[in-house]
Design a protein around this motif. Structure first.
Motif, PDB file in Angstrom:
ATOM      1  N   TYR A   1     -18.894  11.143  55.266  1.00  0.00           N
ATOM      2  CA  TYR A   1     -18.020  12.262  54.919  1.00  0.00           C
ATOM      3  C   TYR A   1     -18.656  13.563  55.393  1.00  0.00           C
ATOM      4  CZ  TYR A   1     -15.369   9.005  52.092  1.00  0.00           C
ATOM      5  OH  TYR A   1     -14.595   7.953  51.694  1.00  0.00           O
ATOM      6  N   ALA A   2     -17.904  14.319  56.178  1.00  0.00           N
ATOM      7  CA  ALA A   2     -18.398  15.567  56.749  1.00  0.00           C
ATOM      8  C   ALA A   2     -17.662  16.756  56.142  1.00  0.00           C
ATOM      9  CB  ALA A   2     -18.197  15.558  58.268  1.00  0.00           C
ATOM     10  N   PRO A   3     -18.302  17.912  56.121  1.00  0.00           N
ATOM     11  CA  PRO A   3     -17.634  19.112  55.598  1.00  0.00           C
ATOM     12  C   PRO A   3     -16.703  19.728  56.635  1.00  0.00           C
ATOM     13  CG  PRO A   3     -19.843  19.670  56.299  1.00  0.00           C
ATOM     14  CD  PRO A   3     -19.703  18.188  56.499  1.00  0.00           C
ATOM     15  N   LEU A   4     -15.855  20.619  56.158  1.00  0.00           N
ATOM     16  CA  LEU A   4     -14.885  21.320  57.007  1.00  0.00           C
ATOM     17  C   LEU A   4     -14.948  22.804  56.670  1.00  0.00           C
ATOM     18  CD1 LEU A   4     -12.350  21.142  58.947  1.00  0.00           C
ATOM     19  CD2 LEU A   4     -10.981  21.022  56.858  1.00  0.00           C
ATOM     20  N   PHE A   5     -14.951  23.660  57.697  1.00  0.00           N
ATOM     21  CA  PHE A   5     -14.939  25.104  57.451  1.00  0.00           C
ATOM     22  C   PHE A   5     -13.507  25.614  57.426  1.00  0.00           C
ATOM     23  CE2 PHE A   5     -15.360  29.608  58.782  1.00  0.00           C
ATOM     24  CZ  PHE A   5     -16.194  30.038  57.759  1.00  0.00           C
ATOM     25  N   ARG A   6     -13.149  26.294  56.346  1.00  0.00           N
ATOM     26  CA  ARG A   6     -11.806  26.861  56.194  1.00  0.00           C
ATOM     27  C   ARG A   6     -11.850  28.343  56.533  1.00  0.00           C
ATOM     28  NH1 ARG A   6      -8.664  24.774  51.898  1.00  0.00           N
ATOM     29  NH2 ARG A   6      -7.513  26.733  52.060  1.00  0.00           N
ATOM     30  N   ARG A   7     -11.281  28.711  57.670  1.00  0.00           N
ATOM     31  CA  ARG A   7     -11.318  30.107  58.087  1.00  0.00           C
ATOM     32  C   ARG A   7     -10.504  31.013  57.166  1.00  0.00           C
ATOM     33  NH1 ARG A   7     -14.049  30.934  62.512  1.00  0.00           N
ATOM     34  NH2 ARG A   7     -14.358  29.226  64.000  1.00  0.00           N
ATOM     35  N   ASP A   8      -9.487  30.455  56.515  1.00  0.00           N
ATOM     36  CA  ASP A   8      -8.656  31.298  55.653  1.00  0.00           C
ATOM     37  C   ASP A   8      -9.416  31.792  54.426  1.00  0.00           C
ATOM     38  OD1 ASP A   8      -8.733  28.639  54.829  1.00  0.00           O
ATOM     39  OD2 ASP A   8      -6.798  28.745  53.820  1.00  0.00           O
ATOM     40  N   ILE A   9     -10.435  31.046  53.983  1.00  0.00           N
ATOM     41  CA  ILE A   9     -11.239  31.483  52.853  1.00  0.00           C
ATOM     42  C   ILE A   9     -12.685  31.769  53.249  1.00  0.00           C
ATOM     43  CG2 ILE A   9      -9.795  30.313  51.153  1.00  0.00           C
ATOM     44  CD1 ILE A   9     -11.898  28.079  51.056  1.00  0.00           C
ATOM     45  N   GLU A  10     -13.013  31.538  54.532  1.00  0.00           N
ATOM     46  CA  GLU A  10     -14.355  31.800  55.072  1.00  0.00           C
ATOM     47  C   GLU A  10     -15.438  31.032  54.319  1.00  0.00           C
ATOM     48  OE1 GLU A  10     -15.716  34.268  57.620  1.00  0.00           O
ATOM     49  OE2 GLU A  10     -13.769  33.692  58.397  1.00  0.00           O
ATOM     50  N   GLU A  11     -15.115  29.789  53.944  1.00  0.00           N
ATOM     51  CA  GLU A  11     -16.068  28.965  53.202  1.00  0.00           C
ATOM     52  C   GLU A  11     -15.971  27.510  53.671  1.00  0.00           C
ATOM     53  OE1 GLU A  11     -18.358  29.901  51.208  1.00  0.00           O
ATOM     54  OE2 GLU A  11     -17.729  31.642  50.039  1.00  0.00           O
ATOM     55  N   PRO A  12     -17.084  26.772  53.596  1.00  0.00           N
ATOM     56  CA  PRO A  12     -17.047  25.331  53.905  1.00  0.00           C
ATOM     57  C   PRO A  12     -16.538  24.528  52.716  1.00  0.00           C
ATOM     58  CG  PRO A  12     -19.296  26.009  53.402  1.00  0.00           C
ATOM     59  CD  PRO A  12     -18.454  27.256  53.343  1.00  0.00           C
ATOM     60  N   ILE A  13     -15.867  23.419  53.016  1.00  0.00           N
ATOM     61  CA  ILE A  13     -15.373  22.489  52.002  1.00  0.00           C
ATOM     62  C   ILE A  13     -16.098  21.162  52.204  1.00  0.00           C
ATOM     63  CG2 ILE A  13     -13.362  21.340  51.025  1.00  0.00           C
ATOM     64  CD1 ILE A  13     -13.278  24.381  50.785  1.00  0.00           C
ATOM     65  N   ALA A  14     -16.818  20.708  51.184  1.00  0.00           N
ATOM     66  CA  ALA A  14     -17.611  19.480  51.310  1.00  0.00           C
ATOM     67  C   ALA A  14     -16.731  18.238  51.373  1.00  0.00           C
ATOM     68  CB  ALA A  14     -18.585  19.365  50.136  1.00  0.00           C
ATOM     69  N   ASN A  15     -17.209  17.212  52.077  1.00  0.00           N
ATOM     70  CA  ASN A  15     -16.607  15.868  52.084  1.00  0.00           C
ATOM     71  C   ASN A  15     -15.130  15.874  52.474  1.00  0.00           C
ATOM     72  OD1 ASN A  15     -19.106  14.959  51.006  1.00  0.00           O
ATOM     73  ND2 ASN A  15     -18.419  15.528  48.954  1.00  0.00           N
ATOM     74  N   ALA A  16     -14.764  16.752  53.398  1.00  0.00           N
ATOM     75  CA  ALA A  16     -13.351  16.909  53.750  1.00  0.00           C
ATOM     76  C   ALA A  16     -12.913  16.039  54.918  1.00  0.00           C
ATOM     77  CB  ALA A  16     -13.062  18.377  54.079  1.00  0.00           C
ATOM     78  N   VAL A  17     -13.859  15.529  55.708  1.00  0.00           N
ATOM     79  CA  VAL A  17     -13.525  14.735  56.896  1.00  0.00           C
ATOM     80  C   VAL A  17     -14.209  13.372  56.776  1.00  0.00           C
ATOM     81  CG1 VAL A  17     -13.620  14.587  59.411  1.00  0.00           C
ATOM     82  CG2 VAL A  17     -13.380  16.824  58.306  1.00  0.00           C
ATOM     83  N   ALA A  18     -13.409  12.317  56.693  1.00  0.00           N
ATOM     84  CA  ALA A  18     -13.962  10.965  56.609  1.00  0.00           C
ATOM     85  C   ALA A  18     -14.077  10.367  58.006  1.00  0.00           C
ATOM     86  CB  ALA A  18     -13.070  10.076  55.745  1.00  0.00           C
ATOM     87  N   VAL A  19     -15.260   9.853  58.338  1.00  0.00           N
ATOM     88  CA  VAL A  19     -15.497   9.210  59.632  1.00  0.00           C
ATOM     89  C   VAL A  19     -15.812   7.737  59.369  1.00  0.00           C
ATOM     90  CG1 VAL A  19     -16.797   9.240  61.775  1.00  0.00           C
ATOM     91  CG2 VAL A  19     -16.451  11.376  60.509  1.00  0.00           C
ATOM     92  N   PRO A  20     -14.821   6.859  59.528  1.00  0.00           N
ATOM     93  CA  PRO A  20     -15.062   5.435  59.267  1.00  0.00           C
ATOM     94  C   PRO A  20     -15.869   4.793  60.384  1.00  0.00           C
ATOM     95  CG  PRO A  20     -12.814   5.776  60.019  1.00  0.00           C
ATOM     96  CD  PRO A  20     -13.420   7.138  59.873  1.00  0.00           C
ATOM     97  N   PRO A  21     -16.557   3.692  60.103  1.00  0.00           N
ATOM     98  CA  PRO A  21     -17.423   3.074  61.105  1.00  0.00           C
ATOM     99  C   PRO A  21     -16.674   2.530  62.310  1.00  0.00           C
ATOM    100  CG  PRO A  21     -17.250   1.691  59.146  1.00  0.00           C
ATOM    101  CD  PRO A  21     -16.632   2.999  58.807  1.00  0.00           C
ATOM    102  N   GLU A  22     -15.384   2.228  62.149  1.00  0.00           N
ATOM    103  CA  GLU A  22     -14.631   1.677  63.282  1.00  0.00           C
ATOM    104  C   GLU A  22     -14.183   2.733  64.284  1.00  0.00           C
ATOM    105  OE1 GLU A  22     -11.685   1.981  59.773  1.00  0.00           O
ATOM    106  OE2 GLU A  22     -13.786   1.432  60.096  1.00  0.00           O
TER     107      GLU A  22
END
Length: 205
Positions: free
Chosen positions: A98-119
């Motif tokens: 799980y990777a974080p995502l930066f939200r430009r609308d609030i100028e803050e990172p959001i933790a665990n927002a992008v799931a990268v599955p092994p496949e």
């Protein structure tokens, strides 16, 4: 074959089932890194996913505590060790990450927002400092299969950067000040790393 098709072809050759590959897309602020990363990912569909370096921006409160808020976007305003660790985990491909995502609308990172599955065979990561040759950033280069450096015409890059700042609520004067101030200082650091890339792209759209 135009440049975008060439880039998609390069990415597709790396997106092989049973093999995790990572492409880095580097460039100065406003170069179009995320636009290109998402465009390539859209073509490849489930074979690729985008993970941005900007998810490792330090939170605004922490930047203020450290006295770095006015330099947001500089190398020392990111959790660089955290980003390197994430890329190592993605390279190892031992399970869903799980990777974080930066939200430009609030100028803050959001933790665990992008799931990268092994496949998912191909991760496309984009950011300013993928080619910076200083600790811990310098560890990244060996973890990427390829790094593309996006180097558009400087006037086009600056125009897009100002437009982006305006789109997220800054006044015309504030947008210009940010683009020509801290953003430009960071851009000069990034542009000096272009020689470490596998491919320099001046125009792809």
């Amino acid at each position: 074959m135009d440049m975008f098709d060439t880039l998609v072809d390069r990415a597709a050759r790396l997106a092989r089932d049973g093999h995790r590959a990572i492409i880095g897309i580097c460039g100065a602020p406003g170069a179009g890194k995320s636009t290109l990363a998402n465009a390539v990912s859209d073509v490849l569909g489930k074979r690729a996913i985008v993970v941005g370096m900007d998810g490792f921006h330090l939170a605004q409160a922490e930047l203020e505590r450290l006295g770095r808020a006015e330099r947001k976007g500089a190398p020392d305003t990111f959790d660089a060790d955290g980003y390197v660790h994430l890329i190592r985990r993605l390279r190892a491909n031992a399970g869903t990450v799980y990777a974080p995502l930066f939200r430009r609308d609030i100028e803050e990172p959001i933790a665990n927002a992008v799931a990268v599955p092994p496949e998912t065979p191909l991760v496309i990561t984009e950011g300013n400092y993928l080619l910076l040759d200083e600790p811990p950033w310098g560890e990244l280069r060996a973890l990427f299969d390829e790094v593309w450096f996006i180097a558009p015409d400087e006037s086009d890059r600056m125009r897009r950067l100002v437009e982006r700042h305006r789109a997220y609520g800054r006044s015309a004067d504030a947008a210009l000040a940010r683009a020509h101030g801290s953003d430009q200082a960071n851009a000069e650091v990034v542009l000096a790393t272009a020689s470490r890339a596998d491919l320099v792209v001046s125009r792809w759209e």
